[in-house]
Design a protein around this motif. Structure first.
Motif, short mmCIF file in Angstrom:
data_model
loop_
_atom_site.label_atom_id
_atom_site.label_comp_id
_atom_site.label_asym_id
_atom_site.label_seq_id
_atom_site.Cartn_x
_atom_site.Cartn_y
_atom_site.Cartn_z
N TYR A 20 3.72 6.34 2.27
CA TYR A 20 3.26 5.74 3.44
C TYR A 20 2.15 6.60 4.21
O TYR A 20 1.06 6.16 4.72
N LYS A 21 2.04 8.02 3.81
CA LYS A 21 1.11 8.70 4.30
C LYS A 21 -0.23 8.56 3.59
O LYS A 21 -1.16 8.52 4.12
N LYS A 22 -0.20 8.37 2.22
CA LYS A 22 -1.40 8.11 1.26
C LYS A 22 -1.76 6.93 1.87
O LYS A 22 -3.11 6.76 2.04
N LEU A 23 -0.99 5.82 2.16
CA LEU A 23 -1.54 4.40 2.36
C LEU A 23 -2.24 4.67 3.71
O LEU A 23 -3.31 3.97 3.95
N GLN A 24 -1.60 5.26 4.72
CA GLN A 24 -2.36 5.25 6.12
C GLN A 24 -3.65 6.09 5.87
O GLN A 24 -4.73 5.82 6.52
N TYR A 57 4.02 -4.26 1.85
CA TYR A 57 3.58 -3.65 2.82
C TYR A 57 2.28 -4.17 3.50
O TYR A 57 1.32 -3.49 3.67
N PRO A 58 2.30 -5.69 3.65
CA PRO A 58 0.79 -6.05 4.28
C PRO A 58 0.75 -5.83 5.76
O PRO A 58 -0.57 -5.72 6.15
N VAL A 59 1.60 -5.49 6.46
CA VAL A 59 1.37 -5.39 8.01
C VAL A 59 0.70 -4.01 8.28
O VAL A 59 -0.30 -3.92 8.89
N VAL A 60 0.80 -2.93 7.57
CA VAL A 60 0.18 -1.96 7.78
C VAL A 60 -1.27 -2.07 7.39
O VAL A 60 -2.30 -1.59 8.18
N ASP A 95 -11.62 2.71 -5.56
CA ASP A 95 -10.56 1.88 -6.43
C ASP A 95 -9.60 2.69 -7.08
O ASP A 95 -8.36 2.14 -7.34
N GLU A 96 -9.90 4.00 -7.61
CA GLU A 96 -8.78 4.92 -8.31
C GLU A 96 -7.95 5.02 -7.39
O GLU A 96 -6.53 5.28 -7.75
N ARG A 97 -8.03 5.45 -6.02
CA ARG A 97 -7.25 6.08 -5.06
C ARG A 97 -6.33 4.98 -4.68
O ARG A 97 -5.08 4.88 -4.32
N LEU A 98 -6.88 3.61 -4.57
CA LEU A 98 -5.95 2.36 -4.23
C LEU A 98 -4.96 2.13 -5.58
O LEU A 98 -3.97 1.81 -5.13
N GLY A 99 -5.28 2.55 -6.79
CA GLY A 99 -4.51 2.41 -7.96
C GLY A 99 -3.45 3.12 -7.61
O GLY A 99 -2.42 2.85 -8.54
N GLU A 100 -3.60 4.27 -7.09
CA GLU A 100 -2.52 5.33 -7.10
C GLU A 100 -1.44 4.90 -6.20
O GLU A 100 -0.28 5.40 -6.00
N ASN A 158 12.95 5.31 -6.76
CA ASN A 158 12.78 6.45 -6.37
C ASN A 158 12.50 6.40 -4.55
O ASN A 158 11.26 6.61 -4.25
N PRO A 159 13.48 6.40 -3.93
CA PRO A 159 13.33 6.32 -2.35
C PRO A 159 12.57 7.36 -1.94
O PRO A 159 11.88 7.44 -0.65
N GLN A 160 12.66 8.81 -2.53
CA GLN A 160 12.12 9.88 -1.97
C GLN A 160 10.70 9.99 -2.09
O GLN A 160 10.09 10.65 -1.17
N SER A 161 10.01 8.91 -2.71
CA SER A 161 8.58 9.07 -2.92
C SER A 161 8.01 7.91 -1.61
O SER A 161 6.78 7.89 -1.24
N ARG A 162 8.91 7.18 -0.98
CA ARG A 162 8.55 6.33 0.05
C ARG A 162 7.72 7.03 1.12
O ARG A 162 6.66 6.41 1.77
N GLU A 163 8.36 7.88 1.90
CA GLU A 163 7.70 8.62 2.74
C GLU A 163 6.20 9.13 2.33
O GLU A 163 5.21 9.16 3.21
N GLU A 164 6.15 9.74 1.34
CA GLU A 164 4.77 10.24 0.81
C GLU A 164 3.74 8.98 0.47
O GLU A 164 2.72 9.17 0.84
#
Length: 448
Positions: free
Chosen positions: A390-394, A246-249, A370-375, A382-388
């Motif tokens: 992206y939220k954390k990533l943003q 996910y480099p674009v984001v 650093d810790e949050r990036l690690g998470e 587990n596709p169900q975690s994908r939406e969550e």
């Protein structure tokens, strides 16, 4: 000759168990390898070549290998079961039989990038585990890594050159020419650091993407003390694995911060690089302060600043302030409006010191996150975690970008207030931005 330590961890020798079948696999100078069938199960036997049956060193090496093997309990390491006297084979180490192929053969099958990355991570885990146990393999190479047929997971074999700090015997150099560390080639004593070097060669062998090149280079340093510890290799590898899909984001967030800083700079009054001196009023009257323009390529360049008695202009210009001084005053007021705080330049404060302070703040920023990036990772299958995800990533990247933007704006404000030429200021900001992008890429596994 070396003798066997009586306190060595050993199973009692057992010569009473019947052998249903035994097949010769390979014979080397000192050792013989066989497949043993017992109670319908296959086992791996490592014994001593008959030519060395009466040589105490051969027995001592076999016992040492068994002792090391019995210390470890990891699915990625061949399981040592017993030390036995086997009819027709003599004293042997009995190990689990691994159905699979060697890593070198597995790579000839052109595995996918995803499989190679998975393999690399699991091999790093194995080496990290051994390091925690204080065991050095000292002969890590593709031919000593089996890939299980059932799940394509790696399994490390052949601890004949293994070593540990509590052993005082058989400390000679070991390793293979291609994968051995420099200290092994020079016949110096080697240990855990040599395994890290070999691990770097294996990561090269797995043909990982260029994202992993800095990690591999650090493992391949000639000086053993400069190589990362095995546990650190795992942590750095994790940073390379995180979010590489996910480099674009992330780039959008980073570029947004850069564009915002550029737009802010563009809207400020002109700060020409050709201007060699500026007027900064003191508390009583105007006083010229000569400023040496800072070359963007000269990291050691300094800026001469007002002495301790010099003060920044008040909000309302004094009647005696020159036109140039009034222009400077308006610029400072705008910077204060942007940063939300009064800009104070202490005596002796140079452009390089301002940059160093900003760089330190950016380093602390990434350390805090650093810790949050690690998470930030997606659970496999587990596709169900994908939406969550992206939220954390943003959220996380947005917070980092916002905090970095404030640091960059404060640096710009200080440099501008000190009268640093625009080209030099741009150089400092670029250096800071390059560091920011590098840290973000490493933390989120972006291609450099």
């Amino acid at each position: 000759m070396d003798s066997v330590d009586e306190n060595s961890v050993m199973e009692p020798l057992d010569s009473s168990v019947a052998v249903e079948g035994m097949r010769l696999l390979e014979e080397r100078e000192m050792n013989v390898f066989r497949q043993l069938t017992r109670h319908g199960r296959k086992f791996f036997l490592k014994g001593i070549n008959s030519r060395f049956a009466d040589v105490s060193m051969a027995r001592s090496l076999l016992h040492k290998e068994y002792d090391l093997g019995m210390r470890m309990d990891h699915s990625g390491i061949v399981r040592f079961l017993s030390l036995e006297m086997v009819p027709g084979a003599g004293e042997c180490i009995l190990m689990e039989w691994i159905d699979g192929i060697k890593l070198s053969e597995w790579m000839r099958g052109e595995p996918t990038v995803k499989k190679r990355m998975k393999m690399a991570g699991e091999i790093i885990d194995i080496v990290s585990y051994m390091a925690r146990k204080g065991v050095a393999h000292r002969d890590l190479k593709p031919d000593n890594i089996m890939v299980r047929s059932v799940d394509e997971s790696p399994c490390l074999i052949d601890f004949g050159h293994g070593d540990s700090e509590d052993f005082i015997t058989h400390k000679l150099a070991a390793g293979t020419a291609t994968f051995g560390a420099p200290e092994q080639h020079e016949h110096r004593q080697s240990g855990l650091a040599a395994d890290v070097y070999a691990l770097g060669r294996i990561l090269e062998f797995l043909r990982l993407s260029r994202t992993y090149r800095p990690l591999i280079k650090s493992c391949l340093r000639d000086n053993p003390s400069l190589r990362p510890k095995a546990g650190d290799v795992r942590a750095r590898f994790n940073r390379c694995v995180r979010l590489r899909r996910y480099p674009v984001v992330i780039l959008i967030v980073a570029l947004s911060a850069a564009i915002a800083a550029w737009a802010l700079w563009r809207n400020l009054p002109d700060n020409s690089a050709a201007e060699q001196s500026r007027e900064v009023p003191t508390s009583g009257a105007d006083a010229k302060v000569y400023v040496t323009p800072v070359d963007a390529t000269d990291a050691d360049a300094a800026v001469e600043l007002p002495q301790a008695k010099a003060k920044l202009p008040e909000t309302t210009p004094e009647p005696k302030m020159s036109e140039e001084g009034q222009k400077k005053q308006r610029a400072i007021s705008e910077w204060e409006a942007v940063t939300g705080q009064k800009i104070v330049i202490p005596p002796g404060y140079t452009a390089e010191k301002a940059y160093d302070k900003a760089l330190k703040e950016v380093k602390q920023l990434f350390k805090a996150y650093d810790e949050r990036l690690g998470e930030l990772r997606i659970e496999k299958n587990n596709p169900q975690s994908r939406e969550e995800f992206y939220k954390k990533l943003q959220t996380v990247t947005g917070e980092i970008g916002e905090a970095y933007g404030k640091i960059q704006v404060n640096l710009s404000a200080e440099l501008y207030t000190m009268g640093v030429a625009q080209e030099a200021t741009t150089g400092y900001l670029k250096r800071l931005y390059d560091y920011y992008i590098t840290e973000l890429e490493q933390g989120l596994d972006l291609e450099p």
